[in-house]
Design an enzyme around this catalytic site. Structure first.
Site, PDB file in Angstrom:
ATOM      1  N   LYS A 238      70.133  17.493  36.200  1.00  0.00           N
ATOM      2  CA  LYS A 238      70.985  16.713  36.235  1.00  0.00           C
ATOM      3  C   LYS A 238      68.886  16.128  36.295  1.00  0.00           C
ATOM      4  O   LYS A 238      68.751  14.864  36.522  1.00  0.00           O
ATOM      5  CB  LYS A 238      71.496  16.284  37.426  1.00  0.00           C
ATOM      6  CG  LYS A 238      71.593  14.072  38.101  1.00  0.00           C
ATOM      7  CD  LYS A 238      72.130  13.343  37.054  1.00  0.00           C
ATOM      8  CE  LYS A 238      71.571  12.283  37.012  1.00  0.00           C
ATOM      9  NZ  LYS A 238      72.076  11.040  36.313  1.00  0.00           N
ATOM     10  N   CYS A 292      67.290   6.569  40.745  1.00  0.00           N
ATOM     11  CA  CYS A 292      66.993   8.108  40.384  1.00  0.00           C
ATOM     12  C   CYS A 292      66.196   8.303  39.824  1.00  0.00           C
ATOM     13  O   CYS A 292      65.506   8.861  40.327  1.00  0.00           O
ATOM     14  CB  CYS A 292      67.930   8.034  38.896  1.00  0.00           C
ATOM     15  SG  CYS A 292      70.150   7.965  39.120  1.00  0.00           S
TER      16      CYS A 292
END
Length: 479
Positions: A238, A292
């Site tokens: 990720k 993010c």
């Protein structure tokens, strides 16, 4: 081990055949608790409910819980989600609670998807995450599996989750599973992303945890499930996805900054370069926002001793773009004989992304700050936010309907919400416009596109210079 548990089937170490385990999962014999019902957690919980028929969602916000239990959906602009939530609540497959301990005591699978922000020192803040672990520990029992979907630093599952749960629950390390499955979902397409768009990556702290996670997500998605060697590798996946985009966007932004020196349309050059299959340069813009991409490099750098100059440089380049955007407007105004300190500037788009009511790390904050530092009077419009939210960034809120009533000298398009397509640009006189994302066509005003340069202007504003209009983009890779 906690003995105050409802009867349910745990899959970790189960003696059932794999097909029987899948059947138990789909029949609701494997109760699921999803901790965190935000813009990513609610879609995930609704999908689990659709598959298993037995999900409790946990959130600390009582209003969110009440909305869900009423069959409502607090996450806006997520196609299909309101209908799915209402359907699953009505049939009894999905309910919500603020009582995380009770939820943990009823569940055999625990899915954690809570925010993991950064502290002021740019360290991952795991306070909310650890609070969820406390609740899970209170209800953890033999055969349970804990799946982490929220982004965490590499090593969190093995070095924090396992010993934390073992010490606080009294359940032996070899009696419960822990796995990581990176959330790979974008707002506005969450249900599709969870169930089909991308392969699901899973990695456990041991082979049995990996097996259980692969079995569960094999029922959730119609796409491929990719088991990796361990949870730490899955956690890195990720982060690597986000860091790749941060570095790639920084490259595009650095090329955009030299556009005037080169005298070319950098965005057109990027688009042409991307026709080569090994080239995939992203689009430049006024900065990188959200919870993010701007944060993920620090999830890595905070956990390693090796120097990571590329990650830091990419962050510095992208963090500099709001100032570059405002300074470009200053220079464009000066080219028309106007001083930015005497100008009224409208910032269009305060959220970090179109169609999403999220302002974390939004480039608009830096643009507004710099414009104010330069002495401009700044107003801002954003259809996703209320007036108080906009005002908190230091700009005077203005509605789109009232925008034409303001005597504007300039506009900066930071986040191109679709509502801006209806702006009547002819209602304004002699604007200077900075097009942050390359989404404006010929609007009859002096326009500077980041990376594209001046375009769509009339001869009396830029002399004889006529630059072709750049191709519009949604902010992703140019092709």
């Amino acid at each position: 081990m906690n003995s105050n548990r409802q009867t349910r089937t745990g899959l970790y170490g189960s003696a059932l055949a794999p097909d029987d385990q899948r059947r138990a999962f789909r029949d609701g014999a494997v109760p699921v608790a999803v901790y965190g019902l935000g813009k990513m957690g609610l879609p995930l919980a609704a999908v689990y409910a659709d598959v298993t028929g037995n999900v409790v969602g946990v959130d600390i916000d009582a209003d969110v819980v009440q909305t869900v239990n009423d069959g409502g959906c607090h996450v806006a602009k997520e196609p299909g989600l309101p209908e799915l939530v209402a359907e699953q609540v009505e049939c009894g497959a999905f309910r919500a609670t603020t009582d995380s301990v009770a939820a943990a005591r009823s569940a055999a699978v625990h899915v954690v998807i809570v925010p993991t922000p950064l502290t002021e020192d740019r360290e991952p803040d795991l306070a909310a995450f650890e609070a969820v672990l406390d609740s899970i520990a209170d209800g953890l029992a033999l055969g349970d599996t804990v799946i982490v979907e929220c982004t965490v630093p590499p090593g969190t599952s093995a070095d924090l989750v396992v010993p934390y749960l073992e010490s606080k629950s009294g359940v032996s390390r070899d009696e419960f599973g822990v796995a990581f499955c990176p959330e790979r979902t974008s707002s506005g397409r969450a249900l599709r992303d969870i169930t089909a768009s991308h392969p699901k990556v899973v990695g456990g702290v041991d082979s049995e945890s990996t097996r259980v996670a692969a079995l569960l997500y094999g029922e959730i998605t119609s796409n491929e499930v990719i088991p990796v060697c361990d949870a730490t590798t899955a956690e890195a996946v990720k982060l690597f996805e986000g860091v790749y985009r941060d570095v790639n966007i920084a490259l595009a932004n650095e090329l955009a900054r030299v556009r005037d020196d080169l005298g070319i349309d950098v965005t057109a050059a990027i688009e042409a370069a991307n026709t080569q299959p090994y080239c995939n340069i992203h689009a430049p813009g006024p900065g990188v926002g959200g919870h993010c991409i701007p944060w993920y490099p620090y999830f890595i750098t905070s956990r390693v001793e090796t120097e990571t100059p590329l990650l830091h440089t990419a962050r510095a380049v992208n963090d500099s773009m709001p100032t570059f955007t405002a300074d470009t407007l200053r220079d464009e105004l000066a080219a028309t004989g106007r001083d930015i300190a005497d100008s009224t500037v409208a910032v269009l788009g305060v959220t970090y992304r179109p169609g999403v009511a999220e302002t974390r790390a939004t480039p608009a904050a830096g643009v507004i700050d710099r414009l104010c530092d330069l002495g401009a009077t700044v107003v801002a419009a954003d259809p996703m936010l209320d007036a108080d939210s906009i005002a908190s960034f230091g700009a005077t809120p203005v509605s789109l309907s009232a925008l034409a009533e303001r005597e504007l000298d300039a506009v900066v398009v930071v986040t191109p919400h679709e509502e801006f397509d209806d702006i009547d640009w002819a209602a304004f006189d002699d604007l200077v416009v900075i097009d942050g994302r390359g989404t404006l066509g010929d609007i009859g005003h002096r326009v500077y596109q980041i990376g594209g340069g001046p375009r769509g202007t009339t001869p009396d504003t830029v002399g004889s210079e006529q630059v072709p209009q750049a191709t519009e983009t949604d902010g992703g890779p140019r092709r």
